[in-house]
Enzyme design. Sequence first.
Site, PDB file in Angstrom:
ATOM      1  N   VAL A   1       0.683  -1.657   0.169  1.00 14.67           N
ATOM      2  CA  VAL A   1      -0.222   0.365   0.554  1.00 14.67           C
ATOM      3  C   VAL A   1       0.601   1.369   0.075  1.00 14.67           C
ATOM      4  O   VAL A   1       0.474   2.109  -0.096  1.00 14.67           O
ATOM      5  CB  VAL A   1      -1.417  -0.072   1.207  1.00 14.67           C
ATOM      6  CG1 VAL A   1      -2.058  -1.441   1.379  1.00 14.67           C
ATOM      7  CG2 VAL A   1      -0.280   0.482   2.571  1.00 14.67           C
TER       8      VAL A   1
ATOM      9  N   TYR B   1       2.398   2.978  22.916  1.00 14.59           N
ATOM     10  CA  TYR B   1       1.377   3.597  21.899  1.00 14.59           C
ATOM     11  C   TYR B   1       1.474   4.670  20.105  1.00 14.59           C
ATOM     12  O   TYR B   1       2.029   4.162  19.472  1.00 14.59           O
ATOM     13  CB  TYR B   1       0.058   3.181  21.638  1.00 14.59           C
ATOM     14  CG  TYR B   1      -1.167   2.954  20.594  1.00 14.59           C
ATOM     15  CD1 TYR B   1      -0.236   0.699  20.094  1.00 14.59           C
ATOM     16  CD2 TYR B   1      -1.804   3.528  19.434  1.00 14.59           C
ATOM     17  CE1 TYR B   1      -1.203   0.760  18.724  1.00 14.59           C
ATOM     18  CE2 TYR B   1      -2.578   2.975  18.684  1.00 14.59           C
ATOM     19  CZ  TYR B   1      -2.270   1.344  18.494  1.00 14.59           C
ATOM     20  OH  TYR B   1      -2.799   1.093  17.028  1.00 14.59           O
TER      21      TYR B   1
ATOM     22  N   SER C   1       1.911  -8.430  15.113  1.00 12.92           N
ATOM     23  CA  SER C   1       2.278  -6.807  15.145  1.00 12.92           C
ATOM     24  C   SER C   1       2.277  -6.843  16.522  1.00 12.92           C
ATOM     25  O   SER C   1       3.106  -6.291  16.814  1.00 12.92           O
ATOM     26  CB  SER C   1       0.558  -5.731  14.427  1.00 12.92           C
ATOM     27  OG  SER C   1       1.218  -6.205  12.996  1.00 12.92           O
TER      28      SER C   1
ATOM     29  N   ILE D   1      -5.203  -7.856  20.872  1.00 12.42           N
ATOM     30  CA  ILE D   1      -5.278  -9.668  20.201  1.00 12.42           C
ATOM     31  C   ILE D   1      -3.722  -9.758  20.440  1.00 12.42           C
ATOM     32  O   ILE D   1      -3.523  -8.640  18.963  1.00 12.42           O
ATOM     33  CB  ILE D   1      -6.116  -9.711  19.361  1.00 12.42           C
ATOM     34  CG1 ILE D   1      -7.462  -9.469  19.572  1.00 12.42           C
ATOM     35  CG2 ILE D   1      -6.211 -10.937  19.037  1.00 12.42           C
ATOM     36  CD1 ILE D   1      -8.894  -9.483  18.428  1.00 12.42           C
TER      37      ILE D   1
ATOM     38  N   LYS E   1      -3.392   6.228  14.255  1.00 13.56           N
ATOM     39  CA  LYS E   1      -4.482   6.428  14.029  1.00 13.56           C
ATOM     40  C   LYS E   1      -5.587   7.099  13.919  1.00 13.56           C
ATOM     41  O   LYS E   1      -6.809   7.633  13.686  1.00 13.56           O
ATOM     42  CB  LYS E   1      -5.455   5.035  15.437  1.00 13.56           C
ATOM     43  CG  LYS E   1      -4.387   3.043  15.238  1.00 13.56           C
ATOM     44  CD  LYS E   1      -4.772   3.169  14.217  1.00 13.56           C
ATOM     45  CE  LYS E   1      -4.075   1.220  14.675  1.00 13.56           C
ATOM     46  NZ  LYS E   1      -4.466   0.689  13.121  1.00 13.56           N
TER      47      LYS E   1
HETATM   48  P1  NDP Z   1      -0.980  -8.667  11.598  1.00 13.67           P
HETATM   49  O1  NDP Z   1       0.636  -8.944  11.851  1.00 13.67           O
HETATM   50  O2  NDP Z   1      -1.601  -9.904  11.688  1.00 13.67           O
HETATM   51  O3  NDP Z   1      -1.320  -7.671  10.540  1.00 13.67           O
HETATM   52  C1  NDP Z   1      -0.714  -6.280  10.177  1.00 13.67           C
HETATM   53  C2  NDP Z   1      -0.303  -6.207   8.800  1.00 13.67           C
HETATM   54  O4  NDP Z   1      -0.328  -5.066   8.210  1.00 13.67           O
HETATM   55  C3  NDP Z   1       0.950  -7.617   7.914  1.00 13.67           C
HETATM   56  O5  NDP Z   1      -0.505  -8.789   7.137  1.00 13.67           O
HETATM   57  C4  NDP Z   1       1.231  -6.648   7.117  1.00 13.67           C
HETATM   58  O6  NDP Z   1       1.562  -7.006   5.560  1.00 13.67           O
HETATM   59  C5  NDP Z   1       0.655  -5.281   6.655  1.00 13.67           C
HETATM   60  N1  NDP Z   1       1.783  -4.726   6.223  1.00 13.67           N
HETATM   61  C6  NDP Z   1       2.042  -3.737   6.281  1.00 13.67           C
HETATM   62  N2  NDP Z   1       2.421  -2.867   5.540  1.00 13.67           N
HETATM   63  C7  NDP Z   1       1.974  -2.791   4.891  1.00 13.67           C
HETATM   64  C8  NDP Z   1       2.112  -2.009   3.168  1.00 13.67           C
HETATM   65  N3  NDP Z   1       3.200  -1.550   3.292  1.00 13.67           N
HETATM   66  N4  NDP Z   1       1.446  -2.704   2.684  1.00 13.67           N
HETATM   67  C9  NDP Z   1       0.351  -3.831   2.267  1.00 13.67           C
HETATM   68  N5  NDP Z   1       0.012  -4.018   3.876  1.00 13.67           N
HETATM   69  C10 NDP Z   1       1.574  -4.070   5.158  1.00 13.67           C
HETATM   70  O7  NDP Z   1      -2.029  -7.608  12.623  1.00 13.67           O
HETATM   71  P2  NDP Z   1      -3.019  -7.312  13.129  1.00 13.67           P
HETATM   72  O8  NDP Z   1      -4.276  -7.900  12.528  1.00 13.67           O
HETATM   73  O9  NDP Z   1      -3.065  -6.909  15.046  1.00 13.67           O
HETATM   74  O10 NDP Z   1      -3.283  -5.594  12.684  1.00 13.67           O
HETATM   75  C11 NDP Z   1      -4.323  -5.370  11.928  1.00 13.67           C
HETATM   76  C12 NDP Z   1      -4.776  -4.240  12.002  1.00 13.67           C
HETATM   77  O11 NDP Z   1      -5.619  -3.777  13.604  1.00 13.67           O
HETATM   78  C13 NDP Z   1      -3.633  -2.963  12.293  1.00 13.67           C
HETATM   79  O12 NDP Z   1      -4.496  -1.800  11.487  1.00 13.67           O
HETATM   80  C14 NDP Z   1      -3.993  -2.721  13.653  1.00 13.67           C
HETATM   81  O13 NDP Z   1      -3.516  -1.190  13.761  1.00 13.67           O
HETATM   82  C15 NDP Z   1      -5.344  -2.827  14.202  1.00 13.67           C
HETATM   83  N6  NDP Z   1      -5.386  -3.819  15.623  1.00 13.67           N
HETATM   84  C16 NDP Z   1      -5.100  -4.290  15.812  1.00 13.67           C
HETATM   85  C17 NDP Z   1      -5.172  -4.716  17.532  1.00 13.67           C
HETATM   86  C18 NDP Z   1      -4.097  -6.045  18.023  1.00 13.67           C
HETATM   87  O14 NDP Z   1      -4.154  -5.571  19.206  1.00 13.67           O
HETATM   88  N7  NDP Z   1      -3.836  -6.848  17.276  1.00 13.67           N
HETATM   89  C19 NDP Z   1      -5.756  -3.546  18.362  1.00 13.67           C
HETATM   90  C20 NDP Z   1      -6.697  -3.015  17.382  1.00 13.67           C
HETATM   91  C21 NDP Z   1      -6.502  -2.296  16.551  1.00 13.67           C
HETATM   92  P3  NDP Z   1       3.593  -7.749   5.971  1.00 13.67           P
HETATM   93  O15 NDP Z   1       3.626  -8.191   6.952  1.00 13.67           O
HETATM   94  O16 NDP Z   1       3.251  -7.980   4.486  1.00 13.67           O
HETATM   95  O17 NDP Z   1       3.840  -6.182   5.828  1.00 13.67           O
HETATM   96  C1  N5H Z   2      -0.432  -0.527  23.761  1.00  8.91           C
HETATM   97  C2  N5H Z   2       0.168  -1.242  22.568  1.00  8.91           C
HETATM   98  C3  N5H Z   2       1.524  -2.253  23.099  1.00  8.91           C
HETATM   99  C4  N5H Z   2       2.346  -0.785  21.886  1.00  8.91           C
HETATM  100  C5  N5H Z   2       2.342  -0.455  20.909  1.00  8.91           C
HETATM  101  C6  N5H Z   2       2.025  -1.749  19.767  1.00  8.91           C
HETATM  102  C7  N5H Z   2       1.580  -1.324  18.538  1.00  8.91           C
HETATM  103  C8  N5H Z   2       1.236  -1.945  16.615  1.00  8.91           C
HETATM  104  C9  N5H Z   2       0.824  -1.606  15.686  1.00  8.91           C
HETATM  105  C10 N5H Z   2       2.083  -1.430  14.997  1.00  8.91           C
HETATM  106  C11 N5H Z   2       1.008  -2.180  13.427  1.00  8.91           C
HETATM  107  C12 N5H Z   2       3.017  -2.827  15.034  1.00  8.91           C
HETATM  108  C13 N5H Z   2       4.283  -2.755  13.859  1.00  8.91           C
HETATM  109  O1  N5H Z   2       4.903  -1.945  13.247  1.00  8.91           O
HETATM  110  C14 N5H Z   2       5.520  -4.199  14.696  1.00  8.91           C
HETATM  111  C15 N5H Z   2       6.861  -3.760  13.495  1.00  8.91           C
HETATM  112  O2  N5H Z   2       7.084  -2.834  13.932  1.00  8.91           O
HETATM  113  C16 N5H Z   2       7.150  -4.909  13.599  1.00  8.91           C
HETATM  114  N1  N5H Z   2       6.541  -6.571  13.133  1.00  8.91           N
HETATM  115  C17 N5H Z   2       6.438  -6.631  11.999  1.00  8.91           C
HETATM  116  O3  N5H Z   2       7.160  -6.247  11.009  1.00  8.91           O
HETATM  117  C18 N5H Z   2       5.799  -7.438  11.430  1.00  8.91           C
HETATM  118  C19 N5H Z   2       6.522  -8.700  11.025  1.00  8.91           C
HETATM  119  C20 N5H Z   2       4.717  -7.228  10.717  1.00  8.91           C
HETATM  120  C21 N5H Z   2       3.208  -8.488   9.985  1.00  8.91           C
HETATM  121  O4  N5H Z   2       3.626  -6.529  11.079  1.00  8.91           O
HETATM  122  C22 N5H Z   2       3.209  -5.063  10.573  1.00  8.91           C
HETATM  123  N2  N5H Z   2       2.430  -4.097  11.224  1.00  8.91           N
HETATM  124  O5  N5H Z   2       3.232  -4.951   9.257  1.00  8.91           O
HETATM  125  C23 N5H Z   2      -1.228  -1.339  21.094  1.00  8.91           C
HETATM  126  C24 N5H Z   2      -1.414  -2.933  21.950  1.00  8.91           C
HETATM  127  C25 N5H Z   2      -1.971  -2.923  23.257  1.00  8.91           C
HETATM  128  C26 N5H Z   2      -2.799  -3.740  20.866  1.00  8.91           C
HETATM  129  C27 N5H Z   2      -2.276  -3.192  18.921  1.00  8.91           C
HETATM  130  C28 N5H Z   2      -0.669  -4.324  19.335  1.00  8.91           C
HETATM  131  C29 N5H Z   2      -2.753  -2.564  19.087  1.00  8.91           C
HETATM  132  C30 N5H Z   2      -2.328  -1.876  17.356  1.00  8.91           C
HETATM  133  O6  N5H Z   2      -2.448  -1.004  16.131  1.00  8.91           O
HETATM  134  O7  N5H Z   2      -1.791  -3.802  16.345  1.00  8.91           O
END
Ligand code: NDP
Ligand code: N5H
Length: 257
Positions: A68, A158, A198, A194, A165
Amino acid sequence: MSLSLQGKTYVVMGVANKRSIAWGIARSLHNAGAKLIFTYAGERLEKSVKDLASSLEGEESLVLPCDVTNDEDIEKCFAAIKEEVGVIHGLAHCIAFANKEELVGDYMNTTREGFLLSQNISSYSLTAVCKVAKDLMTEGGSIISMTYLGGERVVANYNVMGVAKASLEASVKYLANDLGKHGIRVNAISAGPIRTLSAKGVSDFNSILKEIEERAPLRRNTTQEEVGDTAVFLASDMSRGITGENIHVDSGYHILG
Ligand code: NDP
Ligand code: N5H
């Protein structure tokens, strides 16, 4: 009006593995009868997304790359979707990223580069995708994005993602206003924590989950299934009067002071 999504097609963006929120949404949409199309970012995820997609019973889903941050990738991806199905009825945007080092300590230490990176992937991408998806949503529909409480108030660590966000949540409202006249609704789901890929590496994640279990009105943590089932409601005509909204699926935690 019904919750059935039979005859509808949705694009699910952001499945990394079976723990992904996007996968929870995909399963619920599938169970409601929807046809699904998946997009993934890195090549390293191609196989795992294809394997998951083919595990859905009776479904042969299209699985396409879409980084994206790349406009050409987005255009190519939606052109391929148009070619394959013609019309879509919505999409689930479940994508976010910030540099790991900037998800700890003082927000103040965020770099310009890190700030722009998280805004680009986690917020602007929704706008970029909506613009392209709109042309395929000729029958109207529903766009869903994922957010977290840290976009509304300060949640420790965060940081830069909270600011992204906040921008995403504001975008949901502006996009809802733009797209309403085309019969397209845009809403966010604010999920409780959850354990996903990530969330891996968040050092005190266990204590965050424990606090929710002890204090949230429902006294339990949020599941992918709960988020998925809310997505079915938002995707279906049952939510036809709702747009620009942020629905908290967090056991009620956000109402606490
Ligand atoms: P996942 O790690 O399963 O999903 C994150 C996804 O973002 C991955 O599939 C990753 O793909 C994708 N992504 C990152 N960079 C790019 C890019 N440049 N282009 C396309 N895709 C990209 O984590 P979650 O399911 O937890 O996260 C999904 C959403 O839910 C996020 O917006 C997160 O902030 C939100 N969320 C999560 C919470 C939680 O506690 N887990 C709570 C509230 C909201 P790739 O690895 O290929 O880069
Ligand atoms: C208050 C919190 C805990 C601290 C903050 C966490 C934030 C998480 C969000 C982002 C998206 C995490 C992230 O970008 C991780 C990357 O730096 C490293 N990981 C990766 O590259 C993996 C391999 C790929 C799949 O991940 C991504 N994103 O591409 C928040 C938590 C209590 C809740 C939470 C976890 C929120 C959220 O937005 O996901």
